[in-house]
Write a protein that holds these residues in place. Structure first.
Motif, PDB file in Angstrom:
ATOM      1  N   GLN A 329       0.848  -1.183   0.000  1.00 56.39           N
ATOM      2  CA  GLN A 329       0.000   0.000   0.000  1.00 56.39           C
ATOM      3  C   GLN A 329       0.888   1.239   0.000  1.00 56.39           C
ATOM      4  OE1 GLN A 329      -2.610  -0.262   3.380  1.00 56.39           O
ATOM      5  NE2 GLN A 329      -3.832  -1.944   2.516  1.00 56.39           N
ATOM      6  N   SER A 331       0.931   5.370   0.478  1.00 55.60           N
ATOM      7  CA  SER A 331       0.104   6.416   1.078  1.00 55.60           C
ATOM      8  C   SER A 331       0.970   7.599   1.499  1.00 55.60           C
ATOM      9  CB  SER A 331      -0.663   5.870   2.283  1.00 55.60           C
ATOM     10  OG  SER A 331       0.241   5.454   3.294  1.00 55.60           O
ATOM     11  N   ASP A 332       0.282   8.690   1.845  1.00 54.74           N
ATOM     12  CA  ASP A 332       0.978   9.835   2.423  1.00 54.74           C
ATOM     13  C   ASP A 332       1.493   9.464   3.804  1.00 54.74           C
ATOM     14  OD1 ASP A 332       0.431  11.427   0.222  1.00 54.74           O
ATOM     15  OD2 ASP A 332      -1.520  12.037   1.030  1.00 54.74           O
ATOM     16  N   TRP A 372       5.812   8.710  -6.812  1.00 59.67           N
ATOM     17  CA  TRP A 372       4.423   8.308  -6.557  1.00 59.67           C
ATOM     18  C   TRP A 372       3.824   7.650  -7.806  1.00 59.67           C
ATOM     19  CZ3 TRP A 372       1.342   8.441  -2.206  1.00 59.67           C
ATOM     20  CH2 TRP A 372      -0.014   8.200  -2.411  1.00 59.67           C
ATOM     21  N   GLN A 376       2.713   3.650  -8.189  1.00 57.15           N
ATOM     22  CA  GLN A 376       1.354   3.315  -8.608  1.00 57.15           C
ATOM     23  C   GLN A 376       1.369   2.531  -9.921  1.00 57.15           C
ATOM     24  OE1 GLN A 376      -1.307   3.677  -6.881  1.00 57.15           O
ATOM     25  NE2 GLN A 376      -0.566   4.988  -5.225  1.00 57.15           N
TER      26      GLN A 376
END
Length: 464
Positions: A329, A331-332, A372, A376
């Motif tokens: 995962q 995430s920020d 990022w 992804q």
């Protein structure tokens, strides 16, 4: 400004131009092969030429259909720009270890009774516009329990939603290889397509008369499509698998009674680009227990590999490998973990019995966006390529093309009689044979020399 607006259309126009060149080249190959077939007297020469002629025709029809599809999409305005959208990576697909079991009657195989039937068999594989043929087995008889092909075929730039078509062609060998009939639907098919594939190619195709389209194909052996099978992403694997082989409805079984068992075996391996090519590279800072450690990072093959410097990447193993798998995962970063550092990203991978968590910081906002998007993208590739992305499969290198069985120490030119002493043939064929020696030599060079160049071209980009 007008130049900038025209820029996105150039790649599509270039693809259409490349496809038109392939069509034109295959037409020349077919014309040369037809002349060679008309001039051949040795049965093995005729079989090989008939096989090459069928392959060229198949490529032409495939290219024309694809060009027609593109022209239709262009007219209907369906060419949607994908700039800024993430698309799954392409892959290299390898087909090898092809085997087709045969099911002879016990009187044929065990008791060695019945007529001594013999066959010539080869297979075609196609993904998109890439088409490859196997070598030909020219003496298949009742002593053989299966057909084994040693060919290794590699398709490049294959999308995740590909469909591979496997076809088996057969010809029953006779002592007398005479003129055979050919369906006239090919003439109609080319006429239907020639109006929608562009002026230059359409004019070339529509200008061909029946002798060019059909007459060049009817001389010599005729291969029948006996069976076919379909392969997709779900069939990818690192070992040999068994797949259904469907007999072709309408196949001339009275002419070719090859006893197929209804299954074919092969190894369909896949190597997505994300496993072998870096998705993103650059420096990242690892935030670890109130320490900031800079690393040179490479995102590839289900992990983010980290070295002390870019130079170390060539000489040492990575100091740290952060898994980036289907269980990861992105995430920020929670403010409590960022240690007051900007441009951070949090990576968590669930692994039994615990989860692995890492906090990384980029050097700028642009670098953060690059990483990022890269992370992804890597997750998207794995999601769509499914089990083909679980590990790196071996892609075997295509073996050098074997010389056809009819090639001997002497040349085809020397073995091909062109004098008046040759066996009389119909006048229409004799007219084709009366060419100058240099024209025949040029034609042979085209067949034997340029075949590798054509089949080695990027077509999804068959290296299909």
């Amino acid at each position: 400004m007008e130049v900038d607006e025209a820029m996105p259309a150039r790649p599509e126009k270039q693809k259409d131009h490349d496809l038109q060149q392939k069509i034109d080249h295959e037409i020349k190959m077919r014309e040369g092969t037809a002349k060679l077939l008309a001039a051949s007297k040795h049965p093995a020469q005729m079989l090989e030429a008939a096989k090459n002629l069928l392959t060229s025709n198949t490529r032409i029809m495939t290219y024309m259909t694809e060009l027609q599809r593109r022209k239709t999409a262009e007219v209907l305005g369906k060419n949607v720009s994908t700039v800024g959208n993430q698309l799954p990576c392409k892959a290299k697909v390898s087909v090898s270890d092809i085997r087709i079991p045969l099911m002879w009657k016990d009187t044929d195989h065990f008791k060695n009774k019945g007529d001594y039937r013999r066959y010539a068999v080869f297979c075609l594989l196609r993904i998109g516009t890439d088409i490859y043929e196997t070598s030909m087995l020219s003496n298949v008889d009742r002593s053989m329990t299966d057909l084994t092909f040693d060919d290794i075929m590699v398709f490049n730039n294959v999308p995740h939603d590909f469909t591979a078509k496997f076809e088996v062609y057969c010809h029953k060998l006779h002592e007398d290889l005479t003129i055979a009939s050919t369906p006239k639907k090919l003439r109609k098919k080319i006429n239907d397509l020639s109006g929608s594939v562009g002026r230059s190619v359409g004019k070339r195709l529509s200008g061909l008369n029946d002798t060019d389209i059909i007459g060049n194909m009817v001389l010599g052996p005729r291969f029948e499509l006996m069976a076919s099978g379909t392969l997709e992403l779900k069939d990818i694997g690192d070992s040999i698998g068994n797949y259904d082989l469907q007999l072709t409805s309408g196949a001339d079984v009275t002419t070719c009674e090859l006893p197929l068992f209804g299954v074919f075996c092969l190894r369909l391996a896949c190597q997505p680009e994300c496993l072998v090519e870096p998705v993103a590279t650059g420096y990242l800072n690892l935030l670890d227990e109130e320490k900031v450690k800079p690393y040179w990072c490479v995102l590839k093959n289900l992990s983010l590999a980290c070295w002390s410097s870019k130079e170390d990447m060539e000489v040492t193993e990575p100091l740290l490998q952060i898994p980036v798998t289907k269980n990861t995962q992105i995430s920020d970063t929670d403010p409590s973990r960022s240690m007051g550092t900007d441009h951070t990203i949090h990576i968590m991978t669930k692994q039994h019995p615990r989860s692995l968590e890492y906090t990384l910081a980029a050097q700028s906002k642009d670098e953060l966006n690059k990483w990022w998007d890269g992370l992804q993208q890597h997750l998207l590739d794995q999601a769509l390529w499914k089990h083909a992305c679980d590990y790196l499969m071996e892609i075997r290198s295509p073996s050098p093309r074997k010389k056809p069985a009819f090639l001997r120490k002497s040349s085809i030119y020397d073995d091909t009689p062109l004098s008046d002493k040759a066996t009389p043939r119909p006048r229409s064929v004799v007219g084709e044979l009366k060419k100058e020696d240099d024209q025949l030599s040029e034609m042979l060079n085209t067949l034997m020399g340029e075949a590798k160049q054509i089949r080695g071209e990027n077509s999804y980009t068959t290296t299909v």
